[in-house]
Structures are given as structure tokens and as C-alpha cells.
Design a protein around this motif. Structure first.
Motif: not given
Lengths: 213, 213, 213, 213
Positions: B141-142, B147-148, B156-158, B190-193
Motif C-alpha cells: 500500500x505504501x 511513499x515507499x 527487505x523491510x523485514x 533510506x526506504x523513503x521514496x
DNA sequence: GATGAATGAGTATTCATTCAT
DNA sequence: GATGAATGAATACTCATTCAT
């Protein structure tokens, strides 16, 4: 580089000492800092008494391994600084390559006590200070270069580095390897001055990549 | 929420079981997964025999704690999704707040074995799957939100999350706290779009901030 | 005086041997007969291997110390006999002054085994016999003089002597010193010829009563 | 009489504790205070862990044995006072009979450290104080009676007693037995009030002279 | 079910003695 | 002969787990 005990050791004793440190290093890396001394001794091909002739107790052994790691890392770091063309590249290489340093961090983390131990032994403390000083130089140079964001300091970099010093929770497969590299890339990217995203290695990892069953 | 053993327990037995899990959780969090069972029992106010009536061995206890953590984390995550206005905010909140989940990761990391254990117990495996599924939904969803960054996946997030699941090597001071928050901010960034850097909390950390002597 | 091992030793070897015996003597005196051989060697300024080249094992070392003590005590006793004007005074001096002899007794007491060892080594056994013979002469002479009660024998005197061969349980203070001297005085007084003695149980003990072989 | 640990023990635990103390007592008596705990446990018919459940370490065990001995000796001494017609006879009986007390002395002598341990444990210290107080009463009463020389104090008596607390150097034969009894008789005789005593060095030693705290 | 005592395998560490240099 | 490193058996102590009460 700062690894030898004050008086010269007989060649055979020196060899034993080194084999013990090596054995300890790999047991600590795989089984944590509580790995049985007897196994370590066996791996080194010596009797338990020999281990204790060289290291008063487990803590002394841990300190020795930590120092040894630190010294190797220091050597690697020096090489990186000497060989890479920019401070940023040196920093990247230091962070990416120092497996040894990561183990040091792990030991220090698991045995907070060892921190104190290290400071007491002059030699050990020296290595630690040298490592920090070198990192500090690289960080500041990278900031002058304009490649490292200026709102972070050497402490922040060290801290992020410490994060990577832990074993990942999934087994050591190709995917785990990839995951680890992607993390590292993301971390480095977050430290980079400027905007554009780098290309991450491999492909995005989705649930099916990290779930075995 | 998936925490109870098959047959109903007498109220007092149930209470004992809960107290043991709580005690174990805090010992594991502070002393690692090798914390002495006897101490855990003492903290729970029961005799060692009682602990072993409820849990066959240390591994069973660890699994129970992990499940319990996972369930709490799941609840928190659901709340985050329900209450935050964007998927990104939900993600941030999940990553920032879930102390419980971090402990789960730590235990799983330290006891790779437990992984297998968890998968065998249907109930435990359920919790795990639910958690992954929820995270997966939030991540996608992000990304739809923009936004991601889209070159990372749930895996990767995990994985990055797992990195933060470890205790830091410096003592629990205000500085350590700050260091930890700054790391988290960098990771999220670093995850932010997109480009612009956020402002990091506090101030840059330099060698003198992380060296005691 | 009966102290040398059969073949002549090189001067430096001889010196080492003596230093080891001296070091052992003082460690045994202060730390008992279980004192670590390594410490003894260190005090003597030699390596452990050297200690073992001279003495096959701990027992041999103890025997050597005992013999050495006995020889010194014998010399002291001879001097006492030669220099004191009465047999009684000689006896008192022997009993009061022979620190060396006391240590011998302590070692023999702690290591009953050594008794046998001593008897086997001709030289050691000689010293022992000489000591007993001398004591016996002094005792009989004191009885002729009328200064020593006649219902005690050399064996009784030796036995009382043995009592004083132990360290007292209180710390080595001035009071301890005084206590020790008062005990000695009381003991001597009880041996003195005089009025109104009680009847002692059994019969006087003579050398043949306390010597097995 | 002051032998039980604060909370009541289950009957079987109590029995084990007692058997351990008994076993330790006889091992200590025959092999000294370094007797292997494992052997002691085996003699008591328990596993090593059980010994350590009851006594934190060797020192605690030694203290327990010493207290136990002291308590038995105290009981014997009380009986002597109650049943003998004169203070002198009570004193003689106390000195002659207290085998238990002698072992206590030996342990204290061998482990000077234990002295301190005993003082810390209230119960142990109580027993010690009671024993000294009782001896002191008997001594003073005997002096009033005119049976004990007045230039000695309770401290002197205790000191002489300590002398007898050591094992004699010859094996345990009938002769050894006799020798021991004759020594005791001589010692007692030297304490007896009568004519023509020599002047003893220093001053009489009383409890306050031999008690530090 | 709960209790807590007992078990005994596991481990660190010491130290007398041997042996290669 | 001397050295000091290596050996390995001996021993104290811990702690997960079992079991009698």
C-alpha cells in the motif's frame, strides 16, 4: 600489529597461541562467546591446560580475539584508505569488507564487560583508539569531499556499522547473502550526501523469498 | 489470540503460565536466551517444577515467549494500520514502536532452532504468517501511495527491521537512546521514496559521544 | 652433614638444589606441605623442570626438607649440649629454640608417608637415629642430675615436643607470641622434677616405644 | 542447639544435610580440610549437586562442620559442669573428652579464613561465644576453689587445649593412645595449683586477649 | 497441580609432572 | 643441566531437568 604479548614467545608457543586465537575466533563466531573452552582447545589441537597457560580465563581469551579482530580490521581499513581514490569509496569498502570487525562488535556487544577489559589492556585500548581515529578521519574527509551527509558524525557511522555486526536470522543461503548486501546498500545510501537512489543489488525481496516453508 | 495451549487450564494454572511467560520475556530481553530457568521461575513466583510442568524445556519456553511477542506485535500493528492515515505512517509506527516484535526477532536469531519449532506448532505458525501478511499489505500500500521506494520488497523491510532487533553495544545512556533513534531515522529515510533528507533527531554523534574514557 | 645426594653435583647444580630446598622450606612452613611446586621453583629462581630434575616428586622434596631440617636441628642440639652447663638447660634450649625441628615434625605429621620414605634413605634414617639418640642422652642425663622427673621417658619428651610443632590458630600477633611462650613454659614446668607429681597413666615412653623399625 | 538453618527443612532434606555434615566431619578429620567434596558427597550418599544445595561452597561446609562440632562440645561441656563435683574435675573432663572440639580447632587452624566466616554467621558466632563463656566460668570457679593455678587465664587454657587439637605424628596404635593420654596428664598437671611454680612470662591470658571482635 | 529437593552431566580452571628445545 | 611449554587428570561448582512429597 600490536598483537604480540610483551616478551617474545618461543616459536612453538607462539604458534600455539595463534592457533588458539584462531580456533576461538571461529567458535565465537559460530557459537557465541560462551563456546566451551575445551572445544576451542581441541580445535586448536592443544590440551586445555595450554589454553589456560596463554589466557588466564575466558575473558582474557575474548579480549585477545577482539584485539586480533580489531587489528586485522585496522589493517584492512588502512589498505582501503590507501587504495581507494575517494574517502567515500574507502568508507564503503571499510563497511562492506570488515567481517573481522563485525565479530569484534558482536563480542563486545555480548560481553559488555569486555569493554572494560579492553580499556585496561593498554595494547587493546590502543587498537580501539586507532580504529576510531581512522574512521573519524575518513568520515570528515568524506564530508569535505561532499560525499557524506554532514548531519551525521563518526559516532553515527560506527553505530550503523554495529547494526550490521549481527548474524541475520535466516540461514546462510544465497538469499540471505543477497538480503545482507541490500541492507548494506540501503544503509550506505542513507548516509550519502545528495538525492538520487542508487540501484540496489539483485531484486526486491518479497515474503516468498524469506520464508522457507 | 492464539496464545492458549489446547486444553483449558484451571484459573490458577493459567495465571502461573502467564506469569512465567512474562518473567521469561523480561529475562530474555535483559539477559539473553540463556537466562537461568531457575531465576525465571523465581521472578514468576513459582517453583522450577511448575515452570517445567508448563513447558517441556527451554526451547518450548522460548517458543511460547516468541509467540506471545508476535501476538502482541500483531495487535500493535493492526492498531497502527487502523489509526494512521497513510500506509507510510503505519509502517513507521510499526517499525518504531514494536519493542515486543524486536525481542521476537532476537530470540529467533539466537535460537535458529526455534524457527523450526514455531513452524510445527500450527498456532505459532499462524501468528507468523499473519504478521508477514499484514506487513506485506502495508508495504504494497505504501508503494501505491508513492511513499515507499519500489525497488524494495517486504522481505527487505523485514530484514532491516531485524537489524534493529539487537541491543546496542554501548550502555543504556541517553546517548545510546539517541543513537538508536538516529539509526532508525536513517533507515527509514533510506526506504523513503524521493529525495530530500529529513532532519535527524538530536545532533551528530562524534567519537567523544560514544567513548567513555 | 648427611645432606648430599650420592654423586657429586656441578657447583651450579648444587647451588640450585640448595636454593630449592630453602624455598621449599619456607613455603612449607608458611603454606603447609601442599604448597604449589611452581611457586617453590619460582622462589628458588629456577624453572619447574629444574626442581623435578633434583627431586622425583613432591614426596622426595618433602623428605629432603625434612632431612635438612633434622640436620640443622641436630647441629643446634649438639651446640646446646656443648654449651649449656646442665642437661636440663640443654633440654630447655633444644625445646625452645629448634624452629627447624618443629617444621620437620609438622611435615612428618602431615605426610605420614614420609616417615617410611625417610627410613628407606639410609642417610635420612641416620639423621633421625642420631637425633633420637642425642635427645635420649640428654633426657637420661637430666634425670641423673635430678632436674627431670623420672616417670617420663624420651618418648614422652618427644611427644610433647611434637605438640608445639603446630602453628597456633590465632594470627601472628604479639599476643600469639606470648601465648606460645607461656605454653612452652607450662610444658617445661610439667617436666621439671619436683614435689607432689600425680601418677601418670601407663609407663614412661622410651625411644623403642615410638620407633617402629 | 543452634544447628538448624533458619527455615525448617523438609524431613528428607534435613536428613541429607545431617549426613553431609557427618560425612564431611569424618573426611576432614582424616584427610584435612581439602578433602574432595565429591568424596564427601558420595560418603553421604548424595550427588554433588545436593551438597552444593545445602552449602554454597567448601567454606560454608567447613563452617557448618565447625559449628556442629562446637555445639556438640558445648553440650558435653555443659554436662561436665552439671555432673562433676568440682570445677577442676569439670575442666579435666572437658579437656579430656572433647574430641569434637579438637576437630573444630584443627579446622580453624588450617583455614584461618574460616575464623572470619564463623564470626559473620550469627549462629556460629553465638556458639563460639558460649563456649568461651562457659570455659571462662569453669576456669574462674576452679581458681576460687584453689584447684587451678591463678597465674593462668582462660586464654592460656584454651591455648593449651589447642595444642592437643592436632593429630599426633605416629600412627594410631595403643602406644600412640597412651602417649596422648600422658601428654594430657602432664599438661593438666602443669595447670594444677600447688607449690613452687615458676614465674610464667607476661601476664595471664583471658578471653579478651584471644578474641578479636 | 505445586513444591522444592535431588540428580548428574557439563564446564572452567588448577597444578603436578613430562618432554621438546 | 636448565628451560618453560605442554599435558591431562583432578576437582569445584552450575544448572537444566526429574521426581518424591
Amino acid at each position: 600489529m600490536g598483537d604480540e604479548p610483551q616478551p617474545r614467545l618461543r616459536a612453538d608457543a607462539r604458534r600455539n597461541r595463534d592457533r588458539i586465537v584462531d580456533a576461538a575466533k571461529s567458535w565465537f563466531a559460530t557459537h557465541g562467546p560462551e563456546a566451551p573452552t575445551e572445544e576451542i582447545a581441541r580445535s586448536a589441537g592443544v590440551a586445555p591446560g595450554t589454553l589456560y597457560r596463554h589466557f588466564a580465563d575466558r575473558e582474557a581469551l575474548i579480549a585477545a580475539v577482539a584485539v586480533n579482530n580489531l587489528d586485522h580490521a585496522l589493517a584492512e581499513a588502512h589498505a582501503a584508505v590507501a587504495e581507494e581514490s575517494s574517502a567515500w569509496d574507502a568508507l564503503v569498502r571499510i563497511l562492506r569488507q570488515s567481517t573481522e570487525l563485525r565479530l569484534s562488535f558482536r563480542l563486545l556487544t555480548a560481553y559488555p564487560h569486555v569493554h572494560a577489559v579492553l580499556k585496561k589492556e593498554r595494547e587493546a585500548d590502543n587498537s580501539r583508539r586507532k580504529m576510531i581515529a581512522l574512521l573519524d578521519r575518513v568520515v570528515r574527509r568524506a564530508q569535505s569531499e561532499g560525499t557524506l551527509r554532514t548531519d551525521v558524525g563518526t559516532g553515527d557511522v560506527a553505530m550503523m556499522f554495529a547494526l550490521l555486526a549481527h548474524p541475520l536470522s535466516i540461514e546462510w543461503t544465497t538469499t540471505a547473502q543477497l538480503a545482507s548486501e541490500r541492507c548494506m546498500s540501503l544503509l550506505l545510501e542513507s548516509l550519502r550526501a545528495g538525492e538520487a537512489h542508487d540501484t540496489l543489488p539483485g531484486h526486491a525481496l518479497w515474503p516468498e523469498d524469506i520464508t522457507t516453508g
